[in-house]
Design an enzyme around this catalytic site. Structure first.
Site, PDB file in Angstrom:
ATOM      1  N   GLY A 165       3.008   2.109  10.703  1.00 45.47           N
ATOM      2  CA  GLY A 165       3.956   3.210  10.534  1.00 45.47           C
ATOM      3  C   GLY A 165       4.744   3.554  11.791  1.00 45.47           C
ATOM      4  O   GLY A 165       5.403   4.590  11.849  1.00 45.47           O
ATOM      5  N   ASN A 181       0.865  -1.184   0.000  1.00 47.94           N
ATOM      6  CA  ASN A 181       0.000   0.000   0.000  1.00 47.94           C
ATOM      7  C   ASN A 181       0.902   1.234   0.000  1.00 47.94           C
ATOM      8  O   ASN A 181       1.540   1.525   1.003  1.00 47.94           O
ATOM      9  CB  ASN A 181      -0.881  -0.047   1.262  1.00 47.94           C
ATOM     10  CG  ASN A 181      -1.705   1.213   1.458  1.00 47.94           C
ATOM     11  OD1 ASN A 181      -1.778   2.071   0.580  1.00 47.94           O
ATOM     12  ND2 ASN A 181      -2.339   1.325   2.625  1.00 47.94           N
ATOM     13  N   GLU A 226      -6.586   4.382   8.279  1.00 47.10           N
ATOM     14  CA  GLU A 226      -6.393   5.817   8.000  1.00 47.10           C
ATOM     15  C   GLU A 226      -7.647   6.427   7.386  1.00 47.10           C
ATOM     16  O   GLU A 226      -7.979   7.583   7.660  1.00 47.10           O
ATOM     17  CB  GLU A 226      -5.156   5.999   7.105  1.00 47.10           C
ATOM     18  CG  GLU A 226      -3.871   5.758   7.900  1.00 47.10           C
ATOM     19  CD  GLU A 226      -2.694   5.249   7.083  1.00 47.10           C
ATOM     20  OE1 GLU A 226      -2.727   5.314   5.841  1.00 47.10           O
ATOM     21  OE2 GLU A 226      -1.725   4.773   7.714  1.00 47.10           O
ATOM     22  N   HIS A 246      -9.275   0.864   5.319  1.00 46.64           N
ATOM     23  CA  HIS A 246      -7.992   1.055   6.005  1.00 46.64           C
ATOM     24  C   HIS A 246      -8.205   1.995   7.193  1.00 46.64           C
ATOM     25  O   HIS A 246      -9.012   2.915   7.130  1.00 46.64           O
ATOM     26  CB  HIS A 246      -6.958   1.645   5.034  1.00 46.64           C
ATOM     27  CG  HIS A 246      -5.578   1.646   5.595  1.00 46.64           C
ATOM     28  ND1 HIS A 246      -5.162   2.605   6.490  1.00 46.64           N
ATOM     29  CD2 HIS A 246      -4.540   0.804   5.421  1.00 46.64           C
ATOM     30  CE1 HIS A 246      -3.907   2.332   6.828  1.00 46.64           C
ATOM     31  NE2 HIS A 246      -3.507   1.255   6.194  1.00 46.64           N
ATOM     32  N   SER A 290       3.928  -2.303  10.168  1.00 52.77           N
ATOM     33  CA  SER A 290       5.379  -2.355  10.382  1.00 52.77           C
ATOM     34  C   SER A 290       6.003  -3.688   9.979  1.00 52.77           C
ATOM     35  O   SER A 290       6.954  -4.147  10.615  1.00 52.77           O
ATOM     36  CB  SER A 290       5.726  -1.988  11.835  1.00 52.77           C
ATOM     37  OG  SER A 290       5.348  -0.645  12.109  1.00 52.77           O
ATOM     38  N   GLU A 307      -4.779  -5.196  10.840  1.00 51.60           N
ATOM     39  CA  GLU A 307      -3.794  -4.131  10.980  1.00 51.60           C
ATOM     40  C   GLU A 307      -4.036  -3.371  12.283  1.00 51.60           C
ATOM     41  O   GLU A 307      -4.867  -2.455  12.325  1.00 51.60           O
ATOM     42  CB  GLU A 307      -3.904  -3.152   9.806  1.00 51.60           C
ATOM     43  CG  GLU A 307      -3.649  -3.783   8.459  1.00 51.60           C
ATOM     44  CD  GLU A 307      -3.071  -2.783   7.483  1.00 51.60           C
ATOM     45  OE1 GLU A 307      -2.011  -3.068   6.925  1.00 51.60           O
ATOM     46  OE2 GLU A 307      -3.668  -1.711   7.297  1.00 51.60           O
ATOM     47  N   LYS A 367      -0.022   4.223  -0.149  1.00 49.34           N
ATOM     48  CA  LYS A 367      -0.687   5.373   0.502  1.00 49.34           C
ATOM     49  C   LYS A 367      -0.502   6.626  -0.363  1.00 49.34           C
ATOM     50  O   LYS A 367      -0.526   6.511  -1.589  1.00 49.34           O
ATOM     51  CB  LYS A 367      -0.154   5.539   1.933  1.00 49.34           C
ATOM     52  CG  LYS A 367      -0.228   4.230   2.724  1.00 49.34           C
ATOM     53  CD  LYS A 367       0.038   4.388   4.186  1.00 49.34           C
ATOM     54  CE  LYS A 367      -0.081   3.024   4.859  1.00 49.34           C
ATOM     55  NZ  LYS A 367       0.083   3.096   6.309  1.00 49.34           N
TER      56      LYS A 367
HETATM   57  P1  PGA Z   1       3.255   0.183   7.512  1.00 49.70           P
HETATM   58  O1  PGA Z   1       1.734   0.354   7.023  1.00 49.70           O
HETATM   59  O2  PGA Z   1       3.778  -1.080   6.892  1.00 49.70           O
HETATM   60  O3  PGA Z   1       3.960   1.400   6.997  1.00 49.70           O
HETATM   61  O4  PGA Z   1       3.224   0.105   9.005  1.00 49.70           O
HETATM   62  C1  PGA Z   1       0.906  -0.760   6.922  1.00 49.70           C
HETATM   63  C2  PGA Z   1      -0.434  -0.362   6.381  1.00 49.70           C
HETATM   64  O5  PGA Z   1      -0.998   0.668   6.791  1.00 49.70           O
HETATM   65  O6  PGA Z   1      -0.992  -1.082   5.519  1.00 49.70           O
END
Ligand code: PGA
Length: 248
Positions: free
Chosen positions: A169, A9, A95, A93, A208, A163, A11
């Site tokens: 992140g 992803n 976010e 997601h 992560s 997740e 983003k």
């Molecule tokens: P990350 O994000 O690997 O940067 O922690 C994972 C995600 O939000 O899918």
């Protein structure tokens, strides 16, 4: 048998120049033993799909609207993603749930629209740190799963990604026991609701995932792959995660 999947992803990262990473990834992994997906920002879907044509790389969107068309400024319909060359779409997601207040019902409607458009949905669920600390993890995830996954979901049209919000992140990951607990729960819930079809729905871990921790996460029962954010931006990092998944 569930086919393993490495999904990236991007983003809100990437411009035309970033497609060099896609070329490098395809060159380094021309015949991966797992399914490999990249979800770039919408501006790059058509260009990435053109690069991926004739290769094993699948391309996905990061969101879609639940309607097929209409007066929804700034939104993108599932059919438009498919028209641009996408085969998958990430939905719900954390976010988007946090930034736009997306509800389980909205995610469910989007997933239905995606299926109608012929896209595979990657539906995301996960608890916040406060919810985990309060002992609410499985209750929260069970609610999100039940509300976000539509009727008719099966292994061919749906993937679920666990997740934990606090792991995204941040460089922090749950213990393997915590991942196993949630994935076992998701597997049981999906099997109870959809029977054999639910047992075929793949479960990805996200938050992560890096080359250094991928192998141990992939060795965890009921983990069928990963949804990767930051480490999917560079071909070398994402490639190392693909290699770990192939080996697992
Ligand atoms: P990350 O994000 O690997 O940067 O922690 C994972 C995600 O939000 O899918």
């Amino acid at each position: 048998m569930r086919r393993k999947m490495a999904a990236g992803n991007w983003k809100m990262n990437g411009t035309e120049a970033s497609l060099a990473e896609v070329d490098a990834l395809i060159a380094a992994h021309p015949a991966p033993a797992c399914e490999v997906l990249l979800a770039p920002p919408a501006t790059l879907i058509a260009a990435m799909a053109a690069r991926a044509r004739g290769t094993k790389l699948a391309v996905g969107g990061q969101d879609c609207h639940c309607a097929a068309s209409g007066a929804h400024t700034g939104d993108i319909a599932a059919g438009m993603l498919a028209d641009a060359g996408a085969s998958h779409v990430i939905l719900g997601h954390s976010e988007r749930r946090a930034d736009y207040g997306e509800t389980d019902a909205q995610v469910c409607a989007k997933a239905t629209a995606a299926r109608v458009a012929g896209l595979v949905s990657l539906i995301c669920v996960g608890e916040t740190e406060a919810q985990r600390d309060a002992g609410e993890t499985l209750a929260i995830i069970g609610g999100q799963l039940g509300g976000s996954v539509p009727e008719g979901a099966d292994g061919s049209n749906t993937v679920v990604a666990y997740e934990p919000v606090w792991a995204i992140g941040t460089g922090r990951t749950p213990t393997l026991a915590q991942i196993a607990e949630v994935h076992d729960f998701l597997r049981a819930e999906l099997s109870a609701r959809f029977g054999a079809e639910g047992a075929a729905i793949r479960l990805l871990y996200g938050g992560s995932v890096k080359p250094v921790n991928a192998a141990e996460i992939f060795a965890t029962l009921n983990v069928d792959g990963a949804l990767v954010g930051g480490a999917s931006l560079k071909a070398a990092d994402f490639g190392a995660i693909i290699t770990a998944l192939e080996a697992g």
